[in-house]
Enzyme design. Structure first.
Site, PDB file in Angstrom:
ATOM      1  N   ARG A  88       0.859  -1.196   0.000  1.00  6.45           N
ATOM      2  CA  ARG A  88       0.000   0.000   0.000  1.00  6.45           C
ATOM      3  C   ARG A  88       0.889   1.239   0.000  1.00  6.45           C
ATOM      4  NH1 ARG A  88       1.183   2.068   4.752  1.00  6.45           N
ATOM      5  NH2 ARG A  88       1.331   0.755   6.599  1.00  6.45           N
ATOM      6  N   ILE A  92       4.652   3.703   8.074  1.00  3.41           N
ATOM      7  CA  ILE A  92       4.391   2.628   9.026  1.00  3.41           C
ATOM      8  C   ILE A  92       3.077   2.847   9.772  1.00  3.41           C
ATOM      9  CG2 ILE A  92       5.603   3.618  11.026  1.00  3.41           C
ATOM     10  CD1 ILE A  92       6.787   0.600  11.236  1.00  3.41           C
ATOM     11  N   ALA A 175      -7.840   2.612   9.224  1.00  3.81           N
ATOM     12  CA  ALA A 175      -7.778   2.011  10.557  1.00  3.81           C
ATOM     13  C   ALA A 175      -8.160   3.076  11.573  1.00  3.81           C
ATOM     14  CB  ALA A 175      -6.382   1.479  10.839  1.00  3.81           C
ATOM     15  N   CYS A 191       3.113   6.767  10.867  1.00  2.00           N
ATOM     16  CA  CYS A 191       3.082   7.245   9.484  1.00  2.00           C
ATOM     17  C   CYS A 191       4.321   8.056   9.132  1.00  2.00           C
ATOM     18  CB  CYS A 191       1.800   8.051   9.221  1.00  2.00           C
ATOM     19  SG  CYS A 191       0.308   7.073   9.444  1.00  2.00           S
TER      20      CYS A 191
END
Length: 234
Positions: A88, A92, A175, A191
């Site tokens: 994707r 992280i 999420a 991220c």
């Protein structure tokens, strides 16, 4: 144009198993599109929406930096967590119990062919859902996902997004932290964005537990309205 979406709730399921299942559905949609173009047919493409909770896992997007995972493989084992490098976008991300993960596997040609709009709709679904709990959530410029207290020193991320698309077919998704153990986020730079905190709905509401099924229902309500879709429970 097929705007029906097959809905499945997978419950608590291993990340790798779920990823492989996503890939199967994703490839099936792609195969239909390829067949239509090769044989000049008009077979309808299927759309899917998966809800799932994962055991503790860290995933790194294809453009991510492994240095944003702050613990060793040995420490991962000690905290019962796993790690995967995946296909994707984004950096992280952590998934774990108490987090609602949604994987829409859509042929966007059934809806609109605009990835930017797709991401904004996913964010809007979450923003509208959180508003029903009295929380003012928003986008943060240049940072995909949904945040609280944007533009203040207290900005914190409550929902992460990361998607893959090919021939307008999507996979991966969002999420949303609902009853998440925020301690697991200390093991990474979320991220890849330094200096930003994370949030969970139960903490924001001052509750020990928020009803996950209730939150899922609100997410689906806003998703179907935004995409003008019909959910069919599988």
């Amino acid at each position: 144009m097929n705007k029906q979406i097959q809905l499945q709730d997978l419950g608590l399921k291993d990340y790798k198993e779920t990823w492989e299942y996503q890939e199967e559905l994703f490839q099936s949609v792609l195969d239909t599109k390829i067949k239509n173009r090769r044989e000049d047919t008009e077979l309808p493409t299927q759309n899917h929406f998966l809800f799932v909770e994962h055991p503790h896992v860290y995933t790194l997007g294809k453009s991510g930096d492994i240095s944003n995972l702050l613990i060793s493989e040995e420490r991962l084992a000690q905290i019962n967590a796993t790690y995967y490098k995946i296909n994707r976008g984004g950096d992280i991300t952590y998934h774990g119990p108490g987090q609602i993960v949604g994987y829409p596997i859509l042929d966007l040609e059934n809806f609109f062919t605009d990835i930017h709009k797709y991401l904004r709709f996913l964010e809007e679904m979450v923003i509208l859902t959180l508003a029903e709990y009295g929380l003012k959530a928003a986008r943060s410029e240049g940072e995909t996902g949904v945040w609280l207290d944007v533009g203040t020193p207290f900005a914190r991320k409550i929902c992460a997004l990361g998607v893959r698309a090919s021939r307008w077919v999507t996979m991966h998704g969002f999420a949303l932290n609902v009853n998440a153990d925020l301690g697991y986020f200390d093991n990474m730079i979320p991220c890849g964005i330094k200096g930003k905190a994370v949030a969970s709905l139960n903490v924001e509401l001052g509750k020990e537990v928020v009803d996950l099924e209730e939150v899922k229902g609100k997410l689906l309500k806003h998703f179907t309205a935004l995409f003008e879709a019909e959910m069919i429970k599988k």
